[in-house]
Design an enzyme around this catalytic site. Sequence first.
Site, PDB file in Angstrom:
ATOM      1  N   ARG A 105      24.847 -38.597  36.885  1.00  0.00           N
ATOM      2  CA  ARG A 105      23.895 -38.713  35.804  1.00  0.00           C
ATOM      3  C   ARG A 105      22.993 -39.856  35.734  1.00  0.00           C
ATOM      4  NH1 ARG A 105      29.033 -37.074  33.596  1.00  0.00           N
ATOM      5  NH2 ARG A 105      28.955 -34.763  33.327  1.00  0.00           N
ATOM      6  N   LYS A 127       7.861 -41.470  37.698  1.00  0.00           N
ATOM      7  CA  LYS A 127       8.156 -40.095  37.894  1.00  0.00           C
ATOM      8  C   LYS A 127       8.759 -39.882  39.107  1.00  0.00           C
ATOM      9  CE  LYS A 127       4.149 -38.054  35.461  1.00  0.00           C
ATOM     10  NZ  LYS A 127       2.804 -37.300  35.631  1.00  0.00           N
ATOM     11  N   GLU A 169      -6.277 -42.943  45.704  1.00  0.00           N
ATOM     12  CA  GLU A 169      -5.656 -43.261  44.289  1.00  0.00           C
ATOM     13  C   GLU A 169      -6.255 -44.361  43.717  1.00  0.00           C
ATOM     14  OE1 GLU A 169      -3.747 -41.027  42.921  1.00  0.00           O
ATOM     15  OE2 GLU A 169      -2.080 -39.964  44.057  1.00  0.00           O
ATOM     16  N   LYS A 214      -2.317 -48.512  36.684  1.00  0.00           N
ATOM     17  CA  LYS A 214      -1.502 -47.473  36.435  1.00  0.00           C
ATOM     18  C   LYS A 214      -0.396 -48.226  35.561  1.00  0.00           C
ATOM     19  CE  LYS A 214       1.505 -44.200  38.067  1.00  0.00           C
ATOM     20  NZ  LYS A 214       1.933 -43.099  39.019  1.00  0.00           N
ATOM     21  N   GLU A 224       4.179 -39.265  29.217  1.00  0.00           N
ATOM     22  CA  GLU A 224       2.835 -38.434  29.099  1.00  0.00           C
ATOM     23  C   GLU A 224       2.970 -37.852  27.849  1.00  0.00           C
ATOM     24  OE1 GLU A 224       1.957 -37.267  33.226  1.00  0.00           O
ATOM     25  OE2 GLU A 224       0.975 -35.582  32.576  1.00  0.00           O
ATOM     26  N   ARG A 228      -1.545 -40.866  29.274  1.00  0.00           N
ATOM     27  CA  ARG A 228      -1.077 -40.900  30.620  1.00  0.00           C
ATOM     28  C   ARG A 228      -1.807 -39.756  31.382  1.00  0.00           C
ATOM     29  NH1 ARG A 228       4.868 -42.156  33.594  1.00  0.00           N
ATOM     30  NH2 ARG A 228       4.098 -41.755  35.635  1.00  0.00           N
ATOM     31  N   ASN A 232      -3.793 -38.028  35.932  1.00  0.00           N
ATOM     32  CA  ASN A 232      -3.745 -36.608  36.679  1.00  0.00           C
ATOM     33  C   ASN A 232      -5.130 -36.222  36.883  1.00  0.00           C
ATOM     34  OD1 ASN A 232      -0.957 -36.401  36.495  1.00  0.00           O
ATOM     35  ND2 ASN A 232      -1.198 -35.379  34.367  1.00  0.00           N
ATOM     36  N   HIS A 235      -6.013 -34.469  40.211  1.00  0.00           N
ATOM     37  CA  HIS A 235      -4.737 -33.809  40.654  1.00  0.00           C
ATOM     38  C   HIS A 235      -4.420 -32.533  40.522  1.00  0.00           C
ATOM     39  CE1 HIS A 235      -3.770 -37.894  41.458  1.00  0.00           C
ATOM     40  NE2 HIS A 235      -2.595 -37.533  42.187  1.00  0.00           N
ATOM     41  N   HIS A 239      -3.291 -30.742  43.877  1.00  0.00           N
ATOM     42  CA  HIS A 239      -2.171 -30.036  44.026  1.00  0.00           C
ATOM     43  C   HIS A 239      -2.361 -28.560  44.626  1.00  0.00           C
ATOM     44  CE1 HIS A 239       0.350 -32.813  41.096  1.00  0.00           C
ATOM     45  NE2 HIS A 239       0.030 -33.272  42.338  1.00  0.00           N
ATOM     46  N   HIS A 251      -1.648 -35.898  50.745  1.00  0.00           N
ATOM     47  CA  HIS A 251      -1.895 -36.057  49.238  1.00  0.00           C
ATOM     48  C   HIS A 251      -3.141 -36.745  48.815  1.00  0.00           C
ATOM     49  CE1 HIS A 251      -0.852 -36.163  44.883  1.00  0.00           C
ATOM     50  NE2 HIS A 251      -1.049 -37.494  44.885  1.00  0.00           N
TER      51      HIS A 251
HETATM   52  N1  LIG Z   1       5.824 -40.393  41.492  1.00  0.00           N
HETATM   53  C1  LIG Z   1       4.284 -40.672  41.481  1.00  0.00           C
HETATM   54  O1  LIG Z   1       3.994 -40.993  40.290  1.00  0.00           O
HETATM   55  C2  LIG Z   1       3.548 -40.373  42.518  1.00  0.00           C
HETATM   56  C3  LIG Z   1       2.243 -40.663  42.526  1.00  0.00           C
HETATM   57  C4  LIG Z   1       1.342 -40.517  43.611  1.00  0.00           C
HETATM   58  C5  LIG Z   1       1.982 -39.745  44.643  1.00  0.00           C
HETATM   59  N2  LIG Z   1       2.989 -39.227  44.601  1.00  0.00           N
HETATM   60  C6  LIG Z   1       3.539 -38.554  45.810  1.00  0.00           C
HETATM   61  O2  LIG Z   1       3.431 -39.450  46.891  1.00  0.00           O
HETATM   62  C7  LIG Z   1       3.596 -38.427  48.042  1.00  0.00           C
HETATM   63  C8  LIG Z   1       2.534 -39.192  48.803  1.00  0.00           C
HETATM   64  O3  LIG Z   1       2.935 -40.195  49.266  1.00  0.00           O
HETATM   65  P1  LIG Z   1       2.507 -41.200  50.796  1.00  0.00           P
HETATM   66  O4  LIG Z   1       0.873 -40.943  50.859  1.00  0.00           O
HETATM   67  O5  LIG Z   1       2.975 -42.551  50.761  1.00  0.00           O
HETATM   68  O6  LIG Z   1       2.939 -40.235  51.940  1.00  0.00           O
HETATM   69  P2  LIG Z   1       4.230 -40.127  52.664  1.00  0.00           P
HETATM   70  O7  LIG Z   1       5.525 -40.847  51.993  1.00  0.00           O
HETATM   71  O8  LIG Z   1       4.350 -39.004  53.362  1.00  0.00           O
HETATM   72  O9  LIG Z   1       3.948 -41.562  53.889  1.00  0.00           O
HETATM   73  C9  LIG Z   1       2.727 -41.222  54.462  1.00  0.00           C
HETATM   74  C10 LIG Z   1       3.061 -41.461  56.191  1.00  0.00           C
HETATM   75  O10 LIG Z   1       3.228 -42.730  56.385  1.00  0.00           O
HETATM   76  C11 LIG Z   1       4.554 -42.895  57.132  1.00  0.00           C
HETATM   77  N3  LIG Z   1       4.886 -44.371  56.872  1.00  0.00           N
HETATM   78  C12 LIG Z   1       5.300 -44.639  55.811  1.00  0.00           C
HETATM   79  N4  LIG Z   1       5.193 -46.293  55.635  1.00  0.00           N
HETATM   80  C13 LIG Z   1       4.879 -46.334  56.824  1.00  0.00           C
HETATM   81  C14 LIG Z   1       4.692 -47.667  57.514  1.00  0.00           C
HETATM   82  N5  LIG Z   1       4.994 -48.768  56.792  1.00  0.00           N
HETATM   83  N6  LIG Z   1       4.198 -47.801  58.876  1.00  0.00           N
HETATM   84  C15 LIG Z   1       4.101 -46.606  59.378  1.00  0.00           C
HETATM   85  N7  LIG Z   1       4.285 -45.448  59.134  1.00  0.00           N
HETATM   86  C16 LIG Z   1       4.647 -45.453  57.412  1.00  0.00           C
HETATM   87  C17 LIG Z   1       5.387 -41.844  56.519  1.00  0.00           C
HETATM   88  O11 LIG Z   1       6.344 -41.659  57.821  1.00  0.00           O
HETATM   89  C18 LIG Z   1       4.330 -40.534  56.557  1.00  0.00           C
HETATM   90  O12 LIG Z   1       4.278 -40.108  57.823  1.00  0.00           O
HETATM   91  C19 LIG Z   1       3.228 -37.010  47.469  1.00  0.00           C
HETATM   92  O13 LIG Z   1       4.482 -36.214  47.757  1.00  0.00           O
HETATM   93  C20 LIG Z   1       2.649 -37.420  46.399  1.00  0.00           C
HETATM   94  O14 LIG Z   1       3.043 -36.095  45.300  1.00  0.00           O
HETATM   95  C21 LIG Z   1       3.880 -39.536  43.580  1.00  0.00           C
HETATM   96 ZN   LIG Z   2      -1.582 -38.538  43.152  1.00  0.00          ZN
END
Ligand SMILES: NC(=O)c1ccc[n+]([C@@H]2O[C@H](COP(=O)([O-])OP(=O)(O)OC[C@H]3O[C@@H](n4cnc5c(N)ncnc54)[C@H](O)[C@@H]3O)[C@@H](O)[C@H]2O)c1
Ligand SMILES: [Zn+2]
Length: 350
Positions: A105, A127, A169, A214, A224, A228, A232, A235, A239, A251
């Site tokens: 939980r 999130k 971003e 942010k 949100e 907030r 988006n 997005h 998406h 992304h």
């Molecule tokens: N929760 C939120 O508020 C929020 C906001 C924006 C994006 N997101 C989510 O985040 C995701 C995208 O995140 P991302 O761009 O970090 O992608 P990701 O987590 O897939 O990382 C991108 C790549 O980098 C590699 N990697 C990570 N750190 C590394 C490092 N230090 N050295 C070498 N390689 C490394 C990973 O293995 C991957 O191949 C999406 O799923 C998106 O929906 C969430």
């Molecule tokens: Zn995003």
Amino acid sequence: MTISPGLLESAGMFAQLAVPTAHRWVVIADAAVTARHGDAVRASFADAPTWLDVPSGEAHKTRDTWAALTDAMVAQGHGRDSAVLALGGGVVGDVAGFVAATYARGIPVVQVPTTLLAMVDASIGGKTALDIPGGKNLIGAFHPPSAVLADPLALATLPEADRRAGVAEMLKHGIVADAAHLHHVLAHLDALVRPGAEATVAVVECVAQSAQIKASIVRDDPYERGRRAVLNFGHTLAHAVEAATHYAVRHGEAVAMGLVVEARVAELLHVAEPGTHHTVRDAVRAAGLPEGPPDGISVDSLLSAMRTDKKGRRGQLRCALPQRVGTMASREDQWTHVVPDEVWAAALGA
Ligand SMILES: NC(=O)c1ccc[n+]([C@@H]2O[C@H](COP(=O)([O-])OP(=O)(O)OC[C@H]3O[C@@H](n4cnc5c(N)ncnc54)[C@H](O)[C@@H]3O)[C@@H](O)[C@H]2O)c1
Ligand SMILES: [Zn+2]
């Protein structure tokens, strides 16, 4: 949030200070990050944590991954006095955050972002999410981290395309809230994407500024209910592109496309001042990011993907839209606007 070069080497210690009630720790890590930075993080804990790797990539942000992780935690005897440290990019941050939100939980999570995108965006704001066949991030919870620990030196191993994705971003944060930040990011693009410049003052400043934008928006509206939603921006289309391409684009790349297309939507609806779309497009272009969906993705497939996105209310597609760069359009605390299909089609150049 703490940003400091070399922080990974004391991440465990800082996490323990942030969650003094945790008697045991689970590190949920991107396997690629474990290979590069795992030893440093492991050594930073007083007692060895349970270490669970997640294979890299959006394809693993799933219920199966959640089930495997939570089963492993049960098998290792973790209970309510355990806490999670999420080590990786946005994918691992979202999955590990959702594991923490739902395990027993809810147990605390500390986010240790290792991509530029996760440092400036995904690790902040609470999130958490999983993707399901019906759409991206459709399963999730709000579960704010107890701490966010960002080590810019971790970016040294991040490929350039993933750095550029993070810049998308950052551009978004400038467009939605602070035109000066947009110009600051554009002025330091080279340092942001060039390996070897991770811990320069310019990079640390840009990351901190973006994260602060942010954080301040989230602080005022954590669930949100109003403003907030401006985060988006870009997005709704992003998406849809991710779903329609089966996550073949990053992304951040999809977000870049979304910024340009949704800025055009804003001008077509006379919500944005003339010139806004060009300013956004030029920024995306300068960052070496894509301006529109890849060839072969039809407007119809994007529209149907958008309809399953959580922002579609009563069948209407709604979007947060800019009034000008640095300011989002609102009316009576309503931050989203109905976008008819023909406006999407026109903005997508159909
Ligand atoms: N929760 C939120 O508020 C929020 C906001 C924006 C994006 N997101 C989510 O985040 C995701 C995208 O995140 P991302 O761009 O970090 O992608 P990701 O987590 O897939 O990382 C991108 C790549 O980098 C590699 N990697 C990570 N750190 C590394 C490092 N230090 N050295 C070498 N390689 C490394 C990973 O293995 C991957 O191949 C999406 O799923 C998106 O929906 C969430
Ligand atoms: Zn995003």
